[in-house]
Every structure is written in C-alpha cells, then in structure tokens.
Write an enzyme that holds these catalytic residues in place. Structure first.
Site, PDB file in Angstrom:
ATOM      1  N   GLY A   1     -24.827   2.537   3.220  1.00 25.08           N
ATOM      2  CA  GLY A   1     -23.883   3.215   2.319  1.00 25.08           C
ATOM      3  C   GLY A   1     -24.458   3.145   0.921  1.00 25.08           C
TER       4      GLY A   1
ATOM      5  CB  VAL B   1     -19.601  -0.962  -3.267  1.00 23.15           C
ATOM      6  CG1 VAL B   1     -19.931  -2.559  -2.888  1.00 23.15           C
ATOM      7  CG2 VAL B   1     -18.077  -0.806  -3.711  1.00 23.15           C
TER       8      VAL B   1
ATOM      9  CE  LYS C   1      -4.644   1.004   0.272  1.00 20.79           C
ATOM     10  NZ  LYS C   1      -5.670   0.213  -0.252  1.00 20.79           N
TER      11      LYS C   1
ATOM     12  N   GLY D   1     -23.144   4.312  -2.073  1.00 18.63           N
ATOM     13  CA  GLY D   1     -22.062   4.584  -2.918  1.00 18.63           C
ATOM     14  C   GLY D   1     -21.928   3.670  -3.988  1.00 18.63           C
TER      15      GLY D   1
HETATM   16  P1  NAD Z   1     -18.209   5.319  -2.107  1.00 22.24           P
HETATM   17  O1  NAD Z   1     -17.417   6.358  -1.637  1.00 22.24           O
HETATM   18  O2  NAD Z   1     -18.552   5.198  -3.517  1.00 22.24           O
HETATM   19  O3  NAD Z   1     -19.438   4.930  -1.192  1.00 22.24           O
HETATM   20  C1  NAD Z   1     -19.248   5.251   0.187  1.00 22.24           C
HETATM   21  C2  NAD Z   1     -20.625   5.849   0.433  1.00 22.24           C
HETATM   22  O4  NAD Z   1     -21.071   5.849   1.993  1.00 22.24           O
HETATM   23  C3  NAD Z   1     -20.938   7.124   0.136  1.00 22.24           C
HETATM   24  O5  NAD Z   1     -22.384   7.365  -0.530  1.00 22.24           O
HETATM   25  C4  NAD Z   1     -20.901   7.851   1.644  1.00 22.24           C
HETATM   26  O6  NAD Z   1     -21.728   9.049   1.305  1.00 22.24           O
HETATM   27  C5  NAD Z   1     -21.531   6.941   2.497  1.00 22.24           C
HETATM   28  N1  NAD Z   1     -21.420   7.230   3.724  1.00 22.24           N
HETATM   29  C6  NAD Z   1     -20.263   7.838   4.297  1.00 22.24           C
HETATM   30  N2  NAD Z   1     -20.682   8.010   5.791  1.00 22.24           N
HETATM   31  C7  NAD Z   1     -21.439   7.425   6.080  1.00 22.24           C
HETATM   32  C8  NAD Z   1     -22.445   7.135   7.094  1.00 22.24           C
HETATM   33  N3  NAD Z   1     -22.081   7.407   8.283  1.00 22.24           N
HETATM   34  N4  NAD Z   1     -23.519   6.481   7.098  1.00 22.24           N
HETATM   35  C9  NAD Z   1     -24.179   5.931   5.897  1.00 22.24           C
HETATM   36  N5  NAD Z   1     -23.348   6.314   4.991  1.00 22.24           N
HETATM   37  C10 NAD Z   1     -22.330   6.955   4.817  1.00 22.24           C
HETATM   38  O7  NAD Z   1     -17.182   4.068  -1.687  1.00 22.24           O
HETATM   39  P2  NAD Z   1     -17.456   2.446  -2.640  1.00 22.24           P
HETATM   40  O8  NAD Z   1     -16.393   2.243  -3.401  1.00 22.24           O
HETATM   41  O9  NAD Z   1     -18.826   2.235  -2.697  1.00 22.24           O
HETATM   42  O10 NAD Z   1     -16.982   1.619  -0.926  1.00 22.24           O
HETATM   43  C11 NAD Z   1     -17.704   1.297  -0.257  1.00 22.24           C
HETATM   44  C12 NAD Z   1     -17.040   0.662   0.914  1.00 22.24           C
HETATM   45  O11 NAD Z   1     -16.273  -0.680   0.124  1.00 22.24           O
HETATM   46  C13 NAD Z   1     -15.739   1.436   1.478  1.00 22.24           C
HETATM   47  O12 NAD Z   1     -15.506   0.995   2.904  1.00 22.24           O
HETATM   48  C14 NAD Z   1     -14.547   0.821   0.751  1.00 22.24           C
HETATM   49  O13 NAD Z   1     -13.373   0.997   1.287  1.00 22.24           O
HETATM   50  C15 NAD Z   1     -15.074  -0.389   0.556  1.00 22.24           C
HETATM   51  N6  NAD Z   1     -14.505  -1.186  -0.614  1.00 22.24           N
HETATM   52  C16 NAD Z   1     -14.564  -0.940  -2.063  1.00 22.24           C
HETATM   53  C17 NAD Z   1     -13.906  -1.421  -3.007  1.00 22.24           C
HETATM   54  C18 NAD Z   1     -14.409  -0.992  -4.388  1.00 22.24           C
HETATM   55  O14 NAD Z   1     -13.869  -1.552  -5.311  1.00 22.24           O
HETATM   56  N7  NAD Z   1     -14.900   0.362  -4.550  1.00 22.24           N
HETATM   57  C19 NAD Z   1     -13.144  -2.636  -2.914  1.00 22.24           C
HETATM   58  C20 NAD Z   1     -13.068  -2.948  -1.511  1.00 22.24           C
HETATM   59  C21 NAD Z   1     -13.541  -2.265  -0.416  1.00 22.24           C
END
Ligand code: NAD
Length: 366
Positions: free
Chosen positions: A191, A195, A91, A193
C-alpha cells in the site's frame, strides 16, 4: 477485537452481539428529509468519551452496517486503551452512497444526532468522511475532532500514524534481532497510500531496502522515483524474500492463504484488522516464528492525534513524543507474549482489558 466477517455475525441478534462484545449502547438515527441513516455504536466509556471515526459506505443491508459499527467501535476501545489514552471506543457508520447523498444538510443533521448524545460519542474521519466533511458536522456539535488544520484542527492523521508504525517496526526489530537499526533490512510495504508512502520515507532514510506494492500504478511510480523503493507486483508481495512485512493497505491479509507464503521474521504495519482471525492466525504466526506487532497498537498514532486535539493538547512535537511511546508499549507486549507463550495479539488485547478494568476500579473511589 476479532476480525470477523460480516456474514459470520449477522445471523446473530443485535443484543447477543452487544452482549458478546460488551457494548454499552447502539443508536440508530434516521432523517427523512436528507435520507440520513446513521448508526452510532458506543462500545465503552470506562476510560472516557467513546471516540472513533464516522465511516460512510453503501452497505448491502442494515445488518452489515450494524455489525461493522459494533466491531469497529470495539476495536477503538482496545486501540485507545493500549495507547494509554483517556478515551473509550465508539464508531459511527452512515449507510448510503457518498457521491449522491453526502451534502451539507445531511452532515449537519448527523451532527445534531451526535450532539444529542451529550459527549458520550466524539466523531472523527474514517472511510469516505474527510476533515472537510467534519466541518459541517462541527457546525452542529462540539463533539468532533480531526478537523482540518485550517480550522485549528490536527488535520490528516496519516503522518503521525506512519511515525507510530515506524516505531512499532523498530520495536519488533529490537525484539527479533536485538537491535532496532533497520539499515540493510528488506521491508515489504503493501500500500503506497498516505501512511505507506510516509513510512517508506522513514525506512529508506534509515537505510532499509523497501519493496512496495499497490494497485495504483501512479503511486508506485512515485514511490520508486521519489523514494527509491523497488516495485513489486500486487499478488507477489506475500512471497517477497524480506525481513519485515508491513501491511498498509487492507485488512485480513494474514490468513490461511497468505501466512504460509510469508518469508519474513516480522509483520508490523498500519492496516486495521490484519489478522483474519485473531486467535487462529495469531497462533499460526507464532508457531511459524514470525513476530507479529499488533496492528491496533502499531497504528494508534492517528487516535493519539485526534484525542490530543479534542482535549486541547495538540502540539506537533508533543504528539511525536507520544507516538514514540508505541515503541516501548510494543516491546513490552512482545516480551510479555514470549514470557507467557501466547500470541502477541492476545497479549495486547489482555493488556488493554487490564487497563480498562484497573481504571474502571479507580473511578469507583474518590
Ligand atoms: P490510503 O487509502 O491512503 O492508502 C491505501 C493504499 O492501499 C491505496 O494507495 C490503495 O490503492 C492501496 N491498495 C488497495 N488495495 C490494495 C491491494 N490489494 N494491494 C496493494 N495496495 C492496495 O489509506 P491510508 O490512510 O494510507 O491507510 C492505510 C491503512 O492504514 C488502512 O488500512 C487504514 O485503515 C489504516 N490506518 C490508517 C490510519 C490513518 O491515520 N490514515 C490510522 C489507522 C489505521
């Protein structure tokens, strides 16, 4: 892969931490002209080149950045090992303000530093580093993966991560209910987001009833309007009377305050480092009879995609088949945990360690 808070660990000396976590190498990079301050942490290269994204963050101090890099790189080793990938864990963190510091020269300088490691570390996206930022890094080194699709890369990994998470949820349902059908199951998604939304789409399509929360009202409106999910207030998600809780936003949401509020049978989601303390909170979930699908396995779809891109094996159909294997691995972890009466996170970590040891031994002979 403990979920340690930075403050717990920063009082320790760096070499003590490296010894405790089993790191191979920690590289500090500095460039006066661009203001670049980078830390590259190589946890393990036993299974292959250390691979993991670069995160840019305005850390309060250098120690916080070092601890974050050490902790995150170790997590990558476990994730790739259990996912059956031939990559190790690494990392990088960039210390600074994304808005004022990140530019072409800055990123290319960072690329030169990565290149100087001759492939021991391969970078990808993470917080505040986009596939488009990677294009600049790629101008200086080939040790980059997760490039935009327009540059021949695999693009955003969130879709495949969502699919892998969906597989993890189904495996946990199979173990808990004897069937992996999710029709009629109530699922809380934290969330909305990249995912969380895609996962909700899979769940709704299968007939699950999804309760979703986010801090962003616009995203919630979309989830409700486009996918038919029920919107829940941000603090209420832990109390929701659901079968499955899928954390897809933040780390450490499984802690002393929240676990006692959960009413679900299963926790399975994409967020990294969901357990505030692996051992303690893993055990509490087990004692409460909640089946926990280890996060670093469930969310391994993303690393599967970037590893496939790096090795020139990226094909969408092939990748979805690979992510489907998360189902079998997850079921195996859950069954072994039950047989050994241990928490599921601990068993998943042990399985990752066993693979690293076995493959390390294999390398010693022709
Ligand atoms: P993203 O930033 O697109 O979505 C995260 C969402 O969480 C956002 O919409 C944000 O507003 C929301 N959020 C933040 N604080 C919050 C709270 N207190 N309560 C409710 N919602 C809240 O990120 P993502 O790419 O969708 O990833 C989601 C999670 O999965 C993260 O923890 C990330 O580290 C993990 N992850 C993602 C991937 C990937 O490929 N994108 C891979 C492995 C792990």
């Amino acid at each position: 892969m403990e979920t340690v808070t930075v403050s717990d660990q920063k009082s320790k000396h760096v070499f003590d931490l490296m010894a405790e976590y089993g790191h191979e190498q920690l590289v500090q990079c500095y460039d006066k002209a661009t203001g670049l301050k980078a830390i590259i942490s190589i946890h393990s290269t036993v299974l292959g080149p250390s691979m993991g994204g670069t995160r840019m963050w305005n850390y309060a101090n250098d120690e916080d950045a070092i601890v974050d890099a050490l902790r995150l790189s170790r997590g990558m080793t476990y994730k790739s090992a259990i996912a059956g990938l031939n990559v190790g864990g690494g990392k990088a963190v960039l210390i600074g303000n994304t808005k004022t510091m990140k530019n072409e020269a800055y990123l290319r300088r960072f690329g030169k530093f990565i290149d100087s490691l001759h492939g021991k570390y391969v970078t990808a996206c993470d917080v505040n580093i986009t596939p488009y930022d990677l294009e600049y890094i790629y101008m200086e080194t080939n040790f980059v993966t997760g490039l935009p699709e327009t540059s021949g890369g695999s693009g955003s990994s969130s879709l495949i991560t969502a699919y892998g998470t969906y597989m993890g949820i189904k495996a946990a349902a199979k173990k808990a209910y004897g069937s992996d059908h999710l029709k009629g199951k109530k699922v809380a998604v934290q969330g909305a987001g990249s995912v969380g939304m895609k996962l909700t789409e899979y769940l709704v399509k299968e007939g699950a009833d999804v309760f979703i929360t986010d801090i962003d009202e616009e995203k919630l409106k979309r989830a409700s309007k486009e996918l038919g999910a029920h919107v829940v207030g941000e603090p209420d998600i832990y109390d929701a009377p659901v079968d499955i809780y899928a954390p897809c936003a933040l780390g450490a949401t499984l802690n002393d305050d929240t676990i006692s509020r959960l009413k679900c049978d299963i926790v399975a989601g994409a967020a990294n480092n969901q357990l505030q303390d692996d051992q303690k909170h893993g055990d509490i979930l087990m004692e409460k009879g909640i089946l926990y699908a280890p996060d670093f396995l469930v969310n391994a779809g993303g690393i599967m995609a970037v590893a496939a891109e790096y090795f020139g094996e990226y094909k969408k159909e092939y990748l979805y088949q690979k992510a489907e294997k998360i189902y079998d691995i997850c079921l195996h972890v859950l069954e072994r945990a039950e047989a050994e009466k241990q928490n599921t996170q601990k068993i998943a970590m042990r399985m990752a360690e066993e693979r690293i040891t076995a493959m390390g031994n294999l390398r010693k002979t022709l």
